[in-house]
Design a protein around this motif. Structure first.
Motif, PDB file in Angstrom:
ATOM      1  N   TRP A 176       0.495  11.471  12.073  1.00 22.80           N
ATOM      2  CA  TRP A 176      -0.143  10.665  11.038  1.00 22.80           C
ATOM      3  C   TRP A 176      -0.434   9.265  11.557  1.00 22.80           C
ATOM      4  CZ3 TRP A 176      -1.748  13.025   6.685  1.00 22.80           C
ATOM      5  CH2 TRP A 176      -1.143  14.248   6.354  1.00 22.80           C
ATOM      6  N   LEU A 177      -1.533   8.703  11.075  1.00 21.67           N
ATOM      7  CA  LEU A 177      -1.941   7.353  11.457  1.00 21.67           C
ATOM      8  C   LEU A 177      -2.410   6.603  10.212  1.00 21.67           C
ATOM      9  CD1 LEU A 177      -4.041   8.020  14.711  1.00 21.67           C
ATOM     10  CD2 LEU A 177      -1.744   7.028  14.590  1.00 21.67           C
ATOM     11  N   GLY A 178      -2.757   5.324  10.412  1.00 22.68           N
ATOM     12  CA  GLY A 178      -3.325   4.522   9.333  1.00 22.68           C
ATOM     13  C   GLY A 178      -2.316   3.563   8.740  1.00 22.68           C
ATOM     14  N   GLY A 179      -2.845   2.582   8.012  1.00 25.73           N
ATOM     15  CA  GLY A 179      -1.988   1.555   7.430  1.00 25.73           C
ATOM     16  C   GLY A 179      -0.952   2.099   6.472  1.00 25.73           C
ATOM     17  N   ALA A 180      -1.238   3.229   5.830  1.00 26.71           N
ATOM     18  CA  ALA A 180      -0.295   3.855   4.900  1.00 26.71           C
ATOM     19  C   ALA A 180       0.131   5.236   5.388  1.00 26.71           C
ATOM     20  CB  ALA A 180      -0.928   3.968   3.513  1.00 26.71           C
ATOM     21  N   CYS A 181      -0.086   5.522   6.676  1.00 26.64           N
ATOM     22  CA  CYS A 181       0.224   6.845   7.250  1.00 26.64           C
ATOM     23  C   CYS A 181      -0.512   7.946   6.485  1.00 26.64           C
ATOM     24  CB  CYS A 181       1.736   7.116   7.236  1.00 26.64           C
ATOM     25  SG  CYS A 181       2.732   5.856   8.059  1.00 26.64           S
ATOM     26  N   GLN A 198       0.811  -1.210   0.000  1.00 30.93           N
ATOM     27  CA  GLN A 198       0.000   0.000   0.000  1.00 30.93           C
ATOM     28  C   GLN A 198       0.845   1.261   0.000  1.00 30.93           C
ATOM     29  OE1 GLN A 198       0.760  -1.767   2.567  1.00 30.93           O
ATOM     30  NE2 GLN A 198       0.853  -0.603   4.462  1.00 30.93           N
ATOM     31  N   GLY A 199       2.153   1.110   0.240  1.00 32.29           N
ATOM     32  CA  GLY A 199       3.030   2.265   0.329  1.00 32.29           C
ATOM     33  C   GLY A 199       2.905   2.944   1.687  1.00 32.29           C
ATOM     34  N   CYS A 200       3.904   3.705   2.053  1.00 34.39           N
ATOM     35  CA  CYS A 200       3.882   4.470   3.303  1.00 34.39           C
ATOM     36  C   CYS A 200       4.007   5.952   2.938  1.00 34.39           C
ATOM     37  CB  CYS A 200       5.036   4.057   4.215  1.00 34.39           C
ATOM     38  SG  CYS A 200       4.952   2.328   4.731  1.00 34.39           S
ATOM     39  N   SER A 250       7.651   4.896   7.080  1.00 39.94           N
ATOM     40  CA  SER A 250       8.609   3.893   6.598  1.00 39.94           C
ATOM     41  C   SER A 250       8.056   2.493   6.837  1.00 39.94           C
ATOM     42  CB  SER A 250       9.961   4.047   7.308  1.00 39.94           C
ATOM     43  OG  SER A 250       9.827   3.927   8.712  1.00 39.94           O
ATOM     44  N   CYS A 251       8.358   1.596   5.904  1.00 42.17           N
ATOM     45  CA  CYS A 251       7.875   0.221   5.992  1.00 42.17           C
ATOM     46  C   CYS A 251       8.805  -0.567   6.906  1.00 42.17           C
ATOM     47  CB  CYS A 251       7.845  -0.392   4.587  1.00 42.17           C
ATOM     48  SG  CYS A 251       7.069  -2.018   4.536  1.00 42.17           S
ATOM     49  N   GLY A 299       3.719  -5.025   5.022  1.00 45.57           N
ATOM     50  CA  GLY A 299       2.393  -4.422   5.148  1.00 45.57           C
ATOM     51  C   GLY A 299       2.215  -3.509   6.336  1.00 45.57           C
ATOM     52  N   ILE A 300       3.284  -3.199   7.071  1.00 40.49           N
ATOM     53  CA  ILE A 300       3.160  -2.371   8.281  1.00 40.49           C
ATOM     54  C   ILE A 300       4.066  -1.146   8.160  1.00 40.49           C
ATOM     55  CG2 ILE A 300       3.474  -2.263  10.778  1.00 40.49           C
ATOM     56  CD1 ILE A 300       2.880  -5.237  10.888  1.00 40.49           C
ATOM     57  N   CYS A 301       3.446   0.043   8.263  1.00 36.98           N
ATOM     58  CA  CYS A 301       4.190   1.298   8.188  1.00 36.98           C
ATOM     59  C   CYS A 301       4.408   1.878   9.588  1.00 36.98           C
ATOM     60  CB  CYS A 301       3.425   2.324   7.357  1.00 36.98           C
ATOM     61  SG  CYS A 301       3.241   1.886   5.611  1.00 36.98           S
TER      62      CYS A 301
END
Length: 214
Positions: free
Chosen positions: A170-175, A150-152, A157-158, A162-164
């Motif tokens: 910033w929050l969320g799976g992709a910040c 999904q990218g960060c 940074s990855c 799958g985890i940033c």
């Protein structure tokens, strides 16, 4: 003949025969023939070899050396390794190979990646070069870098597949989700850290003020 004399004769025979049994091969330069091949053996105690035999080799006839175990060549100048050194390895001394980069083991038969392969990567030879083949979720020369499909975003940074890891704000799976310490009011949206985008007719840091139209 007494028992004592009989034993003495046997001992003498052994002293004569054992060296002759051992001296059954003659070195030849670059030969791949294993040691121990039977050849007619003639030993001349007055023989001379120039250059002299190396590595404890014995001059058995003029300019003919008999090599000690583990050496070969016209003057026993080459060490021999069995099995032979693989993958371009060089035999330094009997049974000891010096391996080129990317290979290891006693006979250079193992592929070796400098620093190893991390996170389940496999070290294999690709066109003669040692290389880490990484699982689908990792990349890099040692499989040290995680992949986040999904990218960060926003400086994240990855850190694992799958985890940033997101920077502050910033929050969320992709910040991708901004954080406002004070909530946006009246339908406003947090679009960057502590920054609200307000809906008309509201304004202010948290969209708490109504604009005067007239």
């Amino acid at each position: 003949m007494t028992v004592l004399n009989y034993r003495s004769v046997l001992s003498t025979i052994r002293l004569v025969l054992v060296p002759l049994v051992l001296l059954v091969g003659v070195c030849s330069g670059g030969s791949d023939v294993p040691r121990g091949v039977a050849l007619p053996f003639v030993f001349d105690p007055k023989a001379t070899c120039d250059p002299p035999c190396k590595h404890a080799g014995i001059c058995i006839r003029n300019n003919t050396c008999f090599c000690s175990r583990g050496y070969e060549g016209e003057v026993c100048q080459y060490a021999s390794c069995y099995p032979k050194c693989k993958n371009g390895g060089e035999c330094l001394r009997p049974g000891k190979c010096r391996c080129p980069s990317g290979f290891g083991g006693r006979y250079c038969h193992k592929v070796v990646c400098d620093g190893g392969c991390w996170n389940g990567g496999d070290c294999i030879a690709v066109n003669g070069v040692a290389k880490c083949i990484c699982p689908s979720s990792w990349t890099g020369s040692k499989c040290q870098d995680a992949i986040c499909p999904q990218g960060c975003k926003n400086g994240g940074s990855c850190v694992a597949p799958g985890i940033c890891s997101c920077p502050e704000g910033w929050l969320g799976g992709a910040c991708h989700t901004a954080v406002c310490m004070k909530p946006c009011l009246n339908g406003g949206k947090c679009v960057s850290p502590d920054t609200c985008r307000c809906r008309s007719p509201f304004t202010g840091p948290q969209c708490e003020e109504r604009k005067k139209l007239f």
